[in-house]
Design a protein around this motif. Sequence first.
Motif, PDB file in Angstrom:
ATOM      1  N   ASN A  32       0.844  -1.188   0.000  1.00 47.50           N
ATOM      2  CA  ASN A  32       0.000   0.000   0.000  1.00 47.50           C
ATOM      3  C   ASN A  32       0.884   1.245   0.000  1.00 47.50           C
ATOM      4  O   ASN A  32       1.563   1.541   0.967  1.00 47.50           O
ATOM      5  CB  ASN A  32      -0.912  -0.024   1.229  1.00 47.50           C
ATOM      6  CG  ASN A  32      -1.723   1.253   1.341  1.00 47.50           C
ATOM      7  OD1 ASN A  32      -2.011   1.895   0.338  1.00 47.50           O
ATOM      8  ND2 ASN A  32      -2.070   1.629   2.554  1.00 47.50           N
ATOM      9  N   ASP A  33       0.843   1.958  -1.122  1.00 48.38           N
ATOM     10  CA  ASP A  33       1.722   3.115  -1.297  1.00 48.38           C
ATOM     11  C   ASP A  33       1.055   4.390  -0.763  1.00 48.38           C
ATOM     12  O   ASP A  33       0.735   5.292  -1.522  1.00 48.38           O
ATOM     13  CB  ASP A  33       2.059   3.244  -2.795  1.00 48.38           C
ATOM     14  CG  ASP A  33       3.015   4.395  -3.078  1.00 48.38           C
ATOM     15  OD1 ASP A  33       3.638   4.890  -2.126  1.00 48.38           O
ATOM     16  OD2 ASP A  33       3.126   4.776  -4.254  1.00 48.38           O
ATOM     17  N   LEU A  82       1.828  -4.803   3.014  1.00 48.49           N
ATOM     18  CA  LEU A  82       2.935  -3.967   3.474  1.00 48.49           C
ATOM     19  C   LEU A  82       2.417  -2.542   3.361  1.00 48.49           C
ATOM     20  O   LEU A  82       1.976  -2.129   2.299  1.00 48.49           O
ATOM     21  CB  LEU A  82       4.112  -4.176   2.525  1.00 48.49           C
ATOM     22  CG  LEU A  82       5.515  -3.819   2.958  1.00 48.49           C
ATOM     23  CD1 LEU A  82       5.987  -4.766   4.038  1.00 48.49           C
ATOM     24  CD2 LEU A  82       6.453  -3.919   1.755  1.00 48.49           C
ATOM     25  N   LYS A  83       2.441  -1.821   4.458  1.00 53.13           N
ATOM     26  CA  LYS A  83       1.870  -0.469   4.422  1.00 53.13           C
ATOM     27  C   LYS A  83       2.983   0.549   4.515  1.00 53.13           C
ATOM     28  O   LYS A  83       3.655   0.656   5.526  1.00 53.13           O
ATOM     29  CB  LYS A  83       0.898  -0.300   5.591  1.00 53.13           C
ATOM     30  CG  LYS A  83       0.175   1.030   5.603  1.00 53.13           C
ATOM     31  CD  LYS A  83      -0.886   1.051   6.691  1.00 53.13           C
ATOM     32  CE  LYS A  83      -1.769   2.263   6.562  1.00 53.13           C
ATOM     33  NZ  LYS A  83      -1.477   3.279   7.554  1.00 53.13           N
ATOM     34  N   GLY A 103       8.416  -3.793  -2.158  1.00 47.86           N
ATOM     35  CA  GLY A 103       7.905  -5.153  -2.319  1.00 47.86           C
ATOM     36  C   GLY A 103       9.017  -6.123  -2.680  1.00 47.86           C
ATOM     37  O   GLY A 103       9.122  -7.217  -2.107  1.00 47.86           O
ATOM     38  N   TYR A 104       9.872  -5.726  -3.624  1.00 41.99           N
ATOM     39  CA  TYR A 104      10.994  -6.572  -4.023  1.00 41.99           C
ATOM     40  C   TYR A 104      11.888  -6.875  -2.819  1.00 41.99           C
ATOM     41  O   TYR A 104      12.326  -8.003  -2.618  1.00 41.99           O
ATOM     42  CB  TYR A 104      11.840  -5.868  -5.089  1.00 41.99           C
ATOM     43  CG  TYR A 104      11.319  -6.009  -6.518  1.00 41.99           C
ATOM     44  CD1 TYR A 104      10.460  -7.040  -6.878  1.00 41.99           C
ATOM     45  CD2 TYR A 104      11.719  -5.116  -7.507  1.00 41.99           C
ATOM     46  CE1 TYR A 104      10.003  -7.158  -8.181  1.00 41.99           C
ATOM     47  CE2 TYR A 104      11.266  -5.235  -8.820  1.00 41.99           C
ATOM     48  CZ  TYR A 104      10.406  -6.269  -9.144  1.00 41.99           C
ATOM     49  OH  TYR A 104       9.973  -6.386 -10.428  1.00 41.99           O
ATOM     50  N   GLU A 105      12.156  -5.836  -2.034  1.00 41.42           N
ATOM     51  CA  GLU A 105      13.059  -6.007  -0.903  1.00 41.42           C
ATOM     52  C   GLU A 105      12.463  -6.969   0.121  1.00 41.42           C
ATOM     53  O   GLU A 105      13.156  -7.808   0.679  1.00 41.42           O
ATOM     54  CB  GLU A 105      13.347  -4.640  -0.257  1.00 41.42           C
ATOM     55  CG  GLU A 105      14.823  -4.416  -0.053  1.00 41.42           C
ATOM     56  CD  GLU A 105      15.182  -2.966   0.223  1.00 41.42           C
ATOM     57  OE1 GLU A 105      16.303  -2.597  -0.075  1.00 41.42           O
ATOM     58  OE2 GLU A 105      14.337  -2.212   0.735  1.00 41.42           O
ATOM     59  N   TRP A 106      11.145  -6.832   0.314  1.00 43.63           N
ATOM     60  CA  TRP A 106      10.461  -7.700   1.269  1.00 43.63           C
ATOM     61  C   TRP A 106      10.499  -9.161   0.795  1.00 43.63           C
ATOM     62  O   TRP A 106      10.741 -10.071   1.579  1.00 43.63           O
ATOM     63  CB  TRP A 106       8.998  -7.240   1.431  1.00 43.63           C
ATOM     64  CG  TRP A 106       8.231  -7.982   2.486  1.00 43.63           C
ATOM     65  CD1 TRP A 106       8.139  -7.664   3.811  1.00 43.63           C
ATOM     66  CD2 TRP A 106       7.431  -9.163   2.302  1.00 43.63           C
ATOM     67  NE1 TRP A 106       7.330  -8.573   4.459  1.00 43.63           N
ATOM     68  CE2 TRP A 106       6.890  -9.503   3.560  1.00 43.63           C
ATOM     69  CE3 TRP A 106       7.118  -9.967   1.193  1.00 43.63           C
ATOM     70  CZ2 TRP A 106       6.049 -10.600   3.753  1.00 43.63           C
ATOM     71  CZ3 TRP A 106       6.285 -11.070   1.391  1.00 43.63           C
ATOM     72  CH2 TRP A 106       5.765 -11.377   2.646  1.00 43.63           C
ATOM     73  N   LYS A 149       3.659  -0.955   9.037  1.00 47.06           N
ATOM     74  CA  LYS A 149       3.425  -2.271   9.617  1.00 47.06           C
ATOM     75  C   LYS A 149       3.239  -3.318   8.539  1.00 47.06           C
ATOM     76  O   LYS A 149       3.029  -2.984   7.380  1.00 47.06           O
ATOM     77  CB  LYS A 149       2.232  -2.252  10.561  1.00 47.06           C
ATOM     78  CG  LYS A 149       0.940  -1.802   9.941  1.00 47.06           C
ATOM     79  CD  LYS A 149      -0.179  -1.855  10.975  1.00 47.06           C
ATOM     80  CE  LYS A 149      -1.311  -0.908  10.585  1.00 47.06           C
ATOM     81  NZ  LYS A 149      -2.474  -0.967  11.420  1.00 47.06           N
ATOM     82  N   THR A 150       3.308  -4.575   8.929  1.00 46.50           N
ATOM     83  CA  THR A 150       3.079  -5.664   7.989  1.00 46.50           C
ATOM     84  C   THR A 150       2.027  -6.596   8.573  1.00 46.50           C
ATOM     85  O   THR A 150       1.900  -6.681   9.794  1.00 46.50           O
ATOM     86  CB  THR A 150       4.358  -6.475   7.745  1.00 46.50           C
ATOM     87  OG1 THR A 150       4.925  -6.818   9.005  1.00 46.50           O
ATOM     88  CG2 THR A 150       5.370  -5.709   6.937  1.00 46.50           C
ATOM     89  N   VAL A 151       1.288  -7.224   7.711  1.00 51.59           N
ATOM     90  CA  VAL A 151       0.328  -8.221   8.222  1.00 51.59           C
ATOM     91  C   VAL A 151       0.566  -9.555   7.528  1.00 51.59           C
ATOM     92  O   VAL A 151       1.091  -9.594   6.412  1.00 51.59           O
ATOM     93  CB  VAL A 151      -1.140  -7.800   8.012  1.00 51.59           C
ATOM     94  CG1 VAL A 151      -1.497  -6.658   8.915  1.00 51.59           C
ATOM     95  CG2 VAL A 151      -1.410  -7.471   6.556  1.00 51.59           C
TER      96      VAL A 151
END
Length: 310
Positions: A45-46, A69-70, A84-87, A308-310
Amino acid sequence: MKLIIVIPCYNEELVLRETAKQLAVVLERIQQHKQADECEILFVNDGSKDNTWPIIEELSQQYAFVHGLKLAHNVGHQYALWAGYEWAADKCDAMVSIDADLQHDISTIETMLNKYHEGYEVVYGVRNDRATDGWFKKKTALGFYKLMTMMGVDIIPNHADYRLLSSRAAQALVSYPERNIFIRGMVRTLGFKECEVRFNVLDRFAGESKYTLRKMFNFAIDGITSFSVQPLRLITSLGLLMMVAAVIATIYVLVSYFTDHIVQGWTSILLSIWFIGGLQMMSIGVIGEYIGKIYKETKRRPRYIIEKTV
Ligand code: UDP
Ligand code: MG
């Protein structure tokens, strides 16, 4: 083998549920055909201003394979994708980045996976045509790719950010320390085994384009200035041309002086003053663009901040 679909989202409340639903079907099929043992989706979420994040949270409850990913604020498509790539880089074997709006035909993910299993680590999704784009978008996009090639930036025409990266390729990509990122150009420099697959562009499922004209313009400027020193060379060439013109002018003035020619009116002088002034201004502007880049790079700010991440 584990696959993660990376999806940057900015104000996409109208499309997210449908995107998750349709992707779930494709991912199910992928697992049935043993193309992957495990599939997950990561929505980035950008910094959306609408209900995008609550919907992502809801989807992560509904589907076990959905992650969110917020980002703390809107950083733009390229940086959101990078987040996103890094995650995902060390959490899977391959990842596919795709737009949230279902414009990229999601069944092409299967073709990409086939290529991955053939040993390709970078698979570019290339548009078949731009039938669904308006006249203006078509022209500007075409102009963009032409300009980039002219400026010596190595990119694949009609390849947006729909691509598969192996985990190795993604890890190499996110190890690039630069802050001005133009992912399309950077992926080309990775050097892993790569290929292209064609896909059809569909209509945006709902909502409108989040790429405003201003964002597209900034994107083009960023692409050129983070990848090419061609504009600087152009200044040098212009300078050389001016020198030649100046030599000719000097000869003309000297000849006029000795042959007692009538001196031409002030118009031409005035014109040349304006011309040189304009040229210098323009040149300074281009140089300034690069200084701006150096300035930004030296600050070494984080590209994004995860809330935060869910
Ligand atoms: N996007 C984003 N941040 C932005 C703008 C866009 O993450 O600041 C995402 C958007 O949600 C979509 C993708 O980038 O998933 C492509 O945007 P869009 O479909 O609006 O662009 P277009 O297809 O019109 O070029
Ligand atoms: Mg779109």
